[in-house]
Design a protein around this motif. Structure first.
Motif, PDB file in Angstrom:
ATOM      1  N   ASN A   1       0.829  -1.217   0.000  1.00 61.30           N
ATOM      2  CA  ASN A   1       0.000   0.000   0.000  1.00 61.30           C
ATOM      3  C   ASN A   1       0.859   1.261   0.000  1.00 61.30           C
ATOM      4  O   ASN A   1       0.524   2.254  -0.633  1.00 61.30           O
ATOM      5  CB  ASN A   1      -0.893   0.044   1.250  1.00 61.30           C
ATOM      6  N   ILE A   2       1.953   1.177   0.735  1.00 59.78           N
ATOM      7  CA  ILE A   2       2.797   2.359   0.916  1.00 59.78           C
ATOM      8  C   ILE A   2       3.676   2.618  -0.310  1.00 59.78           C
ATOM      9  O   ILE A   2       3.942   3.764  -0.668  1.00 59.78           O
ATOM     10  CB  ILE A   2       3.671   2.178   2.182  1.00 59.78           C
TER      11      ILE A   2
ATOM     12  N   PHE B   1       0.605  15.773  -6.000  1.00 65.19           N
ATOM     13  CA  PHE B   1      -0.623  15.811  -5.199  1.00 65.19           C
ATOM     14  C   PHE B   1      -1.738  15.060  -5.923  1.00 65.19           C
ATOM     15  O   PHE B   1      -2.454  14.251  -5.325  1.00 65.19           O
ATOM     16  CB  PHE B   1      -1.027  17.279  -4.959  1.00 65.19           C
TER      17      PHE B   1
ATOM     18  N   LEU C   1      -1.076  11.248  -5.886  1.00 64.07           N
ATOM     19  CA  LEU C   1      -1.307  10.656  -4.559  1.00 64.07           C
ATOM     20  C   LEU C   1      -2.789  10.644  -4.199  1.00 64.07           C
ATOM     21  O   LEU C   1      -3.306   9.661  -3.663  1.00 64.07           O
ATOM     22  CB  LEU C   1      -0.525  11.437  -3.486  1.00 64.07           C
ATOM     23  N   LEU C   2      -3.471  11.731  -4.546  1.00 64.62           N
ATOM     24  CA  LEU C   2      -4.912  11.806  -4.268  1.00 64.62           C
ATOM     25  C   LEU C   2      -5.651  10.703  -5.023  1.00 64.62           C
ATOM     26  O   LEU C   2      -6.510  10.013  -4.469  1.00 64.62           O
ATOM     27  CB  LEU C   2      -5.430  13.190  -4.686  1.00 64.62           C
TER      28      LEU C   2
ATOM     29  N   TYR D   1      -4.867   7.035  -3.588  1.00 67.49           N
ATOM     30  CA  TYR D   1      -5.455   6.630  -2.313  1.00 67.49           C
ATOM     31  C   TYR D   1      -6.928   7.005  -2.164  1.00 67.49           C
ATOM     32  O   TYR D   1      -7.489   6.853  -1.088  1.00 67.49           O
ATOM     33  CB  TYR D   1      -4.622   7.205  -1.159  1.00 67.49           C
ATOM     34  N   ASP D   2      -7.524   7.488  -3.269  1.00 66.54           N
ATOM     35  CA  ASP D   2      -8.945   7.830  -3.225  1.00 66.54           C
ATOM     36  C   ASP D   2      -9.760   6.579  -3.533  1.00 66.54           C
ATOM     37  O   ASP D   2      -9.595   5.983  -4.605  1.00 66.54           O
ATOM     38  CB  ASP D   2      -9.219   8.935  -4.259  1.00 66.54           C
ATOM     39  N   PRO D   3     -10.623   6.168  -2.609  1.00 70.09           N
ATOM     40  CA  PRO D   3     -11.400   4.944  -2.864  1.00 70.09           C
ATOM     41  C   PRO D   3     -12.517   5.140  -3.896  1.00 70.09           C
ATOM     42  O   PRO D   3     -13.126   4.162  -4.334  1.00 70.09           O
ATOM     43  CB  PRO D   3     -11.986   4.613  -1.496  1.00 70.09           C
TER      44      PRO D   3
END
Lengths: 154, 496
Positions: A75-76, A104, A107-108, A111-113
């Motif tokens: 995940n990381i 940005f 990354l958004l 990790y945005d579901p």
């Protein structure tokens, strides 16, 4: 308290002990001795405590902590790679603000579901990114006058 | 300089629009930072630190103190509204605050949290003003051996009480001390552990280490579980806190404030134990003890008074002795050093204007906190709902900018990432990070006092045991170690 695999503790405490021994070796082999007196004292105590911890791990008497799982690392990892590319290449190559915007946004999105196949989601992400960039630019470039590399764009 | 002259000198420093605005802005930033679960007062102070470079010393320090005080109160907002403490210190507030929110009295609980916080903050600030000068005048008789023993005692207690294991706490502190030795040794002009890299000659950048250790692990944790759902914030409800509520809880607030002041002035204890102790004392003494845990307003007042009472008191050892009481004051001591100031007894002689300016600023901060908090209760509660997927990249980019802005050096950003991974691994293996950071900051001071002691005695180590003051601190160090080891052994025996 969770029971971690014993190997995780042995590896972690072994690494700490190895670091301690290396630092102690370096401090005892460098000159002038007076400049390294304090590091020698500290590293000696550190090695003793690190070996003690390693011994406890070998005997299976250290069970605290959550350790590092493969799922967590997976995940990381994408976020870490993005951040490192930003710091060591994109910030200099593209300019700080351009690189920040791209980082940005990536990354958004990572990790945005929310679903990735809807235009509405992407528009929302773009708006959030633009808002974030505006705040950062206003704060750092206009208010605080922080110098940042401004290569291709800004 | 007479007391009046000192007061006037402090007032002339602090009575500027810039200083008051910094204090006000700091409290706003702190309340927002504390109200966002995943951030914390510590992270908010760490992220604000890089912005203080371009400010006057007093303005920069007041900004950080504002963030600190706002952050401690801000933590109560999500604790009451969504049962998630914004800061560890607000954990006790959940016990009665959230049950009140569940029955539609969130506004009343938050109002009481604010009133108790401001009262405790004021008591704590007054105790700082009363005791710091007295302690500093006593500490003027300290020489290098006394300071060495004092710093060693502080590190011992911080290493001992910060985590679950004394051994891990000590390892963490020793690692911080070792890292502090990196760089050019100013006495002998020797490079220590620099591996020929000129970037490391000045030592590792404090802000890079700090942000790496405290902000990056939280970001990594968010990345690990970005969809963690925190629950929707409860509505404030129609009921508001009344003066009768305040009067009924007044004894608990004062008791909690005193507990906070006492525990806050001991290095390493922190706000969370103070909040729980204050809460349990309030329950023990209250005629409504059966209501505690079910939404008793006195419980909210006691826990908030306990954690806010610590805020001013942690500055007592910081200003009087130059020893930080917790991680946030360790960051603030770093800010002092960045601005060329060395907290400690000499500061009460050399920079008395700054000391009095800080005292005045702290008193004003209690008033600002009340006004900002009143607005925050109504407006900032939505802040608690900010999703992690937005928070994580925003904080990451802010960290990178903040660290880069210090020296305009990408090497510092690299240090931040390395320290971030060290911090994350420490988090996963439950090695406390607080002793690491405090040792990293106090390391140069400890080494300087050690060296001066050795120079004074011709390398005779018995000088470290000279006189009653050093005996006192050595005795406290030994007693601390014995007490912690005994409690660990007892816990282990009772678990068998």
């Amino acid at each position: 308290m969770s029971d971690l695999p014993r190997s995780q503790h042995i590896v972690a405490s072994g690494l700490v002990a190895a670091v301690g021994i290396t630092v102690a070796y370096l401090s005892y082999t460098q000159e002038p001795a007076a400049a390294f007196l304090f590091p020698r004292l500290i590293s000696t105590v550190f090695v003793v405590l690190a070996l003690w911890t390693f011994g406890k791990a070998l005997l299976g008497r250290t069970k605290v902590g959550n350790g590092l799982s493969r799922t967590a690392m997976m995940n990381i990892l994408p976020g870490l790679i993005t951040a490192l590319v930003f710091v060591f290449w994109a910030a200099k190559g593209l300019g700080f603000y351009t690189a920040s915007t791209i980082t940005f946004f990536i990354l958004l999105s990572l990790y945005d579901p929310a679903p990735h196949n809807e235009a509405k989601t992407w528009i929302k992400r773009a708006i959030i990114t633009a808002g974030f960039l505006a705040v950062m630019y206003g704060l750092f470039a206009m208010l605080l006058n922080v110098f940042t590399p401004r290569e291709i764009f800004f | 300089m007479s007391l009046w002259d000192s007061l006037m000198a402090g007032l002339s420093l602090v009575a500027t629009f810039e200083a008051f605005f910094a204090l006000f802005a700091g409290i706003c930033i702190g309340v927002v930072g504390g109200a966002i679960p995943g951030l914390s007062a510590t992270m908010a102070v760490a992220l604000t630190l890089p912005f203080t470079f371009s400010l006057q010393p007093i303005t920069g320090i007041l900004l950080l103190l504002g963030v600190y005080k706002g952050g401690i109160f801000g933590g109560s907002i999500p604790a009451i509204l969504i049962k998630t403490p914004g800061t560890p210190a607000s954990s006790a507030t959940i016990l009665d605050g959230h049950p009140m929110a569940e029955r539609g009295e969130a506004g009343r609980a938050l109002g009481m949290a604010l009133w108790a916080s401001c009262t405790a903050d004021l008591v704590s600030n007054l105790s700082l003003i009363l005791f710091a000068g007295w302690l500093a005048s006593f500490a003027l008789s300290f020489g290098p051996p006394e300071f060495f023993a004092l710093i060693l005692f502080s590190l011992t207690i911080i290493a001992g009480v910060s985590g679950e294991s004394l051994l891990r706490g000590f390892l963490s502190a020793l690692l911080g001390l070792l890292l502090a030795t990196v760089g050019l040794d100013l006495v002998y002009g020797t490079n220590r552990f620099t591996f020929g890299d000129p970037n490391m000659m000045g030592g590792l950048n404090f802000i890079a280490v700090l942000i790496g250790l405290f902000a990056i692990p939280e970001i990594i944790s968010m990345a690990w579980n970005p969809v963690a759902h925190l629950g929707k914030a409860r509505a404030l409800g129609q009921t508001k806190v009344t003066f009768a509520d305040y009067r009924r809880s007044f004894r608990s607030i004062i008791r909690g404030s005193v507990i906070g002041v006492f525990l806050g002035s001991i290095p390493g204890i922190g706000a969370a134990p103070s909040a729980f102790l204050s809460y349990s004392e309030a329950r023990r003494k209250s005629p409504n003890k059966e209501n505690f845990g079910k939404g008793e307003i006195e419980g909210v007042a006691a826990s908030e008074a306990g954690n806010n009472g610590v805020a001013g008191a942690t500055l007592i050892p910081l200003l009087a002795l130059g020893v930080p009481g917790d991680v946030i004051t360790a960051i603030i001591i770093g800010a002092f050093m960045i601005h060329g100031l060395q907290p400690g007894p000499m500061m009460f002689i050399l920079n008395v204007d700054i000391i009095y300016g800080l005292f005045i600023g702290l008193i004003v901060s209690s008033v600002f906190l009340f006004f900002v908090g009143s607005v925050a209760i109504k407006g900032f509660r939505f802040v608690a709902d900010i999703p992690k997927r937005i928070l994580m990249p925003a904080v990451l980019v802010l960290c990178i900018y903040g660290v880069f802005a210090v020296n305009n050096n990408i090497f510092d950003v690299g240090v931040m990432f390395v320290m971030g991974w060290v911090g994350y691994i420490m988090l996963r293996y439950r090695v406390p990070a607080a002793p690491f950071l405090i040792a990293f900051i106090l390391g140069p001071l400890l080494e300087d006092n050690f060296r001066q002691s050795m120079l004074m005695s011709g390398s005779d180590p018995t000088i470290l045991l000279r006189g009653p003051i050093t005996w006192f601190f050595w005795t406290l160090t030994v007693v601390t170690i014995v007490a912690i080891v005994r409690s660990v052994v007892r816990k282990a025996r009772s678990a068998v």
